[in-house]
Scaffold this motif. Structure first.
Motif, mmCIF file in Angstrom:
data_model
loop_
_atom_site.group_PDB
_atom_site.id
_atom_site.type_symbol
_atom_site.label_atom_id
_atom_site.label_comp_id
_atom_site.label_asym_id
_atom_site.label_seq_id
_atom_site.Cartn_x
_atom_site.Cartn_y
_atom_site.Cartn_z
ATOM 1 N N GLU A 30 -9.986 -11.557 -13.372
ATOM 2 C CA GLU A 30 -9.506 -12.233 -14.577
ATOM 3 C C GLU A 30 -9.535 -11.271 -15.758
ATOM 4 O OE1 GLU A 30 -11.268 -16.039 -15.432
ATOM 5 O OE2 GLU A 30 -11.586 -16.436 -13.294
ATOM 6 N N LEU A 31 -8.531 -11.400 -16.610
ATOM 7 C CA LEU A 31 -8.392 -10.467 -17.731
ATOM 8 C C LEU A 31 -9.627 -10.467 -18.633
ATOM 9 C CD1 LEU A 31 -5.825 -8.751 -18.060
ATOM 10 C CD2 LEU A 31 -5.210 -10.190 -19.995
ATOM 11 N N ALA A 32 -10.194 -11.646 -18.873
ATOM 12 C CA ALA A 32 -11.361 -11.735 -19.748
ATOM 13 C C ALA A 32 -12.546 -10.980 -19.159
ATOM 14 C CB ALA A 32 -11.739 -13.203 -19.980
ATOM 15 N N LEU A 33 -12.726 -11.051 -17.839
ATOM 16 C CA LEU A 33 -13.831 -10.341 -17.204
ATOM 17 C C LEU A 33 -13.581 -8.838 -17.199
ATOM 18 C CD1 LEU A 33 -16.516 -10.296 -15.780
ATOM 19 C CD2 LEU A 33 -15.345 -10.803 -13.628
ATOM 20 N N LEU A 34 -12.338 -8.434 -16.946
ATOM 21 C CA LEU A 34 -12.014 -7.006 -16.986
ATOM 22 C C LEU A 34 -12.302 -6.425 -18.368
ATOM 23 C CD1 LEU A 34 -8.638 -6.773 -15.024
ATOM 24 C CD2 LEU A 34 -10.921 -6.142 -14.224
ATOM 25 N N LEU A 35 -12.076 -7.226 -19.396
ATOM 26 C CA LEU A 35 -12.341 -6.769 -20.761
ATOM 27 C C LEU A 35 -13.839 -6.547 -20.963
ATOM 28 C CD1 LEU A 35 -11.248 -6.131 -23.573
ATOM 29 C CD2 LEU A 35 -11.418 -8.564 -24.126
ATOM 30 N N HIS B 161 -25.701 -8.026 -17.623
ATOM 31 C CA HIS B 161 -24.882 -7.828 -18.822
ATOM 32 C C HIS B 161 -23.691 -8.783 -18.833
ATOM 33 C CE1 HIS B 161 -23.106 -5.617 -22.202
ATOM 34 N NE2 HIS B 161 -21.956 -5.706 -21.557
ATOM 35 N N LEU B 162 -23.028 -8.912 -17.694
ATOM 36 C CA LEU B 162 -21.853 -9.761 -17.617
ATOM 37 C C LEU B 162 -22.211 -11.232 -17.746
ATOM 38 C CD1 LEU B 162 -19.918 -7.897 -14.786
ATOM 39 C CD2 LEU B 162 -19.398 -7.895 -17.222
ATOM 40 N N SER B 163 -23.353 -11.628 -17.196
ATOM 41 C CA SER B 163 -23.758 -13.033 -17.297
ATOM 42 C C SER B 163 -24.059 -13.416 -18.737
ATOM 43 C CB SER B 163 -24.993 -13.297 -16.421
ATOM 44 O OG SER B 163 -26.133 -12.618 -16.918
ATOM 45 N N GLU B 164 -24.515 -12.454 -19.529
ATOM 46 C CA GLU B 164 -24.783 -12.707 -20.948
ATOM 47 C C GLU B 164 -23.497 -12.818 -21.748
ATOM 48 O OE1 GLU B 164 -27.184 -9.374 -21.921
ATOM 49 O OE2 GLU B 164 -29.045 -10.229 -21.108
ATOM 50 N N GLU B 165 -22.454 -12.136 -21.280
ATOM 51 C CA GLU B 165 -21.195 -12.088 -22.021
ATOM 52 C C GLU B 165 -20.211 -13.182 -21.599
ATOM 53 O OE1 GLU B 165 -20.286 -10.083 -24.461
ATOM 54 O OE2 GLU B 165 -22.008 -8.733 -24.483
ATOM 55 N N GLN B 166 -20.287 -13.602 -20.335
ATOM 56 C CA GLN B 166 -19.298 -14.514 -19.787
ATOM 57 C C GLN B 166 -19.730 -15.971 -19.862
ATOM 58 O OE1 GLN B 166 -16.339 -12.712 -19.663
ATOM 59 N NE2 GLN B 166 -15.942 -13.802 -17.781
ATOM 60 N N MET C 299 -5.500 -16.849 -21.559
ATOM 61 C CA MET C 299 -6.666 -17.334 -22.291
ATOM 62 C C MET C 299 -7.857 -17.429 -21.374
ATOM 63 S SD MET C 299 -5.841 -21.372 -22.307
ATOM 64 C CE MET C 299 -6.455 -22.237 -20.839
ATOM 65 N N ALA C 300 -9.013 -17.635 -21.974
ATOM 66 C CA ALA C 300 -10.237 -17.933 -21.237
ATOM 67 C C ALA C 300 -10.771 -19.249 -21.772
ATOM 68 C CB ALA C 300 -11.265 -16.817 -21.424
ATOM 69 N N ALA C 301 -11.195 -20.126 -20.873
ATOM 70 C CA ALA C 301 -11.654 -21.451 -21.285
ATOM 71 C C ALA C 301 -12.830 -21.903 -20.435
ATOM 72 C CB ALA C 301 -10.518 -22.464 -21.188
ATOM 73 N N SER C 302 -13.706 -22.658 -21.063
ATOM 74 C CA SER C 302 -14.814 -23.301 -20.367
ATOM 75 C C SER C 302 -14.633 -24.808 -20.512
ATOM 76 C CB SER C 302 -16.150 -22.866 -20.973
ATOM 77 O OG SER C 302 -16.263 -23.358 -22.301
ATOM 78 N N LYS C 303 -15.611 -25.560 -20.072
ATOM 79 C CA LYS C 303 -15.499 -27.018 -20.138
ATOM 80 C C LYS C 303 -15.431 -27.543 -21.564
ATOM 81 C CE LYS C 303 -17.751 -27.875 -15.699
ATOM 82 N NZ LYS C 303 -18.914 -28.501 -15.006
ATOM 83 N N ALA D 86 -0.874 -14.198 -13.423
ATOM 84 C CA ALA D 86 -1.434 -12.930 -13.901
ATOM 85 C C ALA D 86 -2.930 -12.901 -13.658
ATOM 86 C CB ALA D 86 -1.141 -12.751 -15.395
ATOM 87 N N ASN D 87 -3.376 -11.912 -12.921
ATOM 88 C CA ASN D 87 -4.808 -11.718 -12.675
ATOM 89 C C ASN D 87 -5.474 -12.955 -12.085
ATOM 90 O OD1 ASN D 87 -3.876 -9.798 -14.877
ATOM 91 N ND2 ASN D 87 -5.866 -8.930 -14.361
ATOM 92 N N GLY D 88 -4.742 -13.614 -11.182
ATOM 93 C CA GLY D 88 -5.286 -14.767 -10.489
ATOM 94 C C GLY D 88 -5.289 -16.046 -11.296
ATOM 95 N N ARG D 89 -4.701 -16.021 -12.485
ATOM 96 C CA ARG D 89 -4.639 -17.193 -13.354
ATOM 97 C C ARG D 89 -3.234 -17.342 -13.934
ATOM 98 N NH1 ARG D 89 -9.289 -20.669 -14.450
ATOM 99 N NH2 ARG D 89 -11.008 -19.667 -13.345
ATOM 100 N N ALA D 90 -3.006 -18.477 -14.575
ATOM 101 C CA ALA D 90 -1.723 -18.679 -15.231
ATOM 102 C C ALA D 90 -1.672 -17.896 -16.534
ATOM 103 C CB ALA D 90 -1.492 -20.162 -15.515
ATOM 104 N N GLY D 91 -0.511 -17.339 -16.804
ATOM 105 C CA GLY D 91 -0.251 -16.674 -18.066
ATOM 106 C C GLY D 91 1.138 -17.060 -18.537
#
Length: 310
Positions: free
Chosen positions: A114-119, A166-171, A270-274, A250-255
């Motif tokens: 996912e683009l957000a994770l790659l970032l 590190h990623l768990s703190e950011e994501q 975009m990136a979204a949570s609940k 795109a990157n396994g998600r809709a774009g």
């Protein structure tokens, strides 16, 4: 006069067959480390050239050789890319890649795509990034990763553990793909019609919008922060004037690829949570948009480019 195929020609065909079998994996490793489809393709082509020149009779595991070569090349490019990006104008985003033909881009797991994770991965060192990608996306064992990166087993375990932390703190925990597409569709509809109230209802209070244009005129050169400011920005009339948004994978998600006069002018996901949409990612850079469109045919074509260089 009838001539039997030479052993050299047969050997090269076999080499190509092996390379083609693992090509998607090589691209997937390089892309996740680099965040660039174009640079990842350069890595794949260089791996093919080296594979042709290698004494393959002494290679015990072709996939290990190919994966090691791709990873090390990607790390080298990533290290030099950091220097180049110091002069980048505005936010830098990973280059989106079309995943309609391969939703996981060669991986055994879809993570780290996912683009957000790659970032977020960009904040790790190239070696940390490679270790995390090999482990989490491609399920390599720690001894294999240690051999590829030429590090001790203990060091590799520590690197992957630090990267995970590190990623768990950011994501944030992401919504599933169907809910992601629904939210994106509602967002685009509200943005096009200028429905600020509906947009604010979709966005979290700390929403951030990142626009990658590298100096493109009219592209925000700093992150836009906050629900109200982001909602106001994305309803800017000129953004949607005579625009036709088309959904893409795109990157396994809709774009969404935004076209104007049948010409692609922007990509957005975009990136979204609940609790709502918390990150918007816009790509206005013509080179990155072109690379996304090229990736569709390149990934579908698979080994074609490799054969052309043989």
């Amino acid at each position: 006069m009838h001539c039997e195929p030479s052993p050299t020609a047969g050997d090269l065909e076999e080499a190509l067959s092996v390379f083609v079998q693992h090509r998607a994996r090589l691209f997937g490793i390089a892309y996740r480390v680099l965040g660039s489809a174009a640079e990842a393709e350069d890595v794949v082509q260089e791996v093919w050239l080296r594979w042709q020149k290698t004494d393959r009779s002494v290679v015990n595991s072709p996939v290990a050789f190919l994966s090691s070569t791709a990873t090390r090349l990607a790390i080298n490019i990533a290290q030099s890319a950091r220097v180049r990006r110091e002069t980048y104008i505005g936010p830098w985003l990973p280059e989106p890649v079309d995943t309609s033909s391969d939703p996981e881009v060669g991986a055994q797991r879809a993570e780290a795509l996912e683009l957000a994770l790659l970032l977020v991965l960009e904040r790790l060192s190239p070696t940390e990034r490679a270790a995390y990608v090999l482990r989490e996306a491609f399920d390599y064992g720690y001894p294999e990763i240690a051999e590829i990166l030429q590090l001790s087993l203990v060091n590799v375990r520590k690197i992957v553990s630090r990267a995970r932390k590190h990623l768990s703190e950011e994501q944030r925990e992401s919504v599933d793909t169907s809910e992601h597409r629904r939210l994106l569709s509602v967002f685009v509809s509200a943005a096009q019609t200028g429905d600020v109230a509906s947009l604010e209802a979709l966005l979290t209070p700390d929403t951030v919008s990142l626009s990658d244009g590298n100096g493109v005129r009219g592209c925000a050169r700093v992150p836009v922060l906050g629900r109200a400011r982001v909602a106001k920005m994305v309803t800017y009339p000129r953004l949607w004037q005579n625009a036709e948004p088309r959904f893409v994978d795109a990157n396994g998600r809709a774009g969404v690829m935004v076209y104007r006069d049948d010409r692609p002018v922007a990509f957005m996901t975009m990136a979204a949570s609940k609790v709502g949409i918390h990150q918007l990612m816009w790509v206005f850079s013509p080179g990155k948009i072109a690379a996304f469109l090229d990736s569709r045919s390149r990934l579908a074509a698979g080994p074609g480019a490799a054969r052309a260089t043989s």
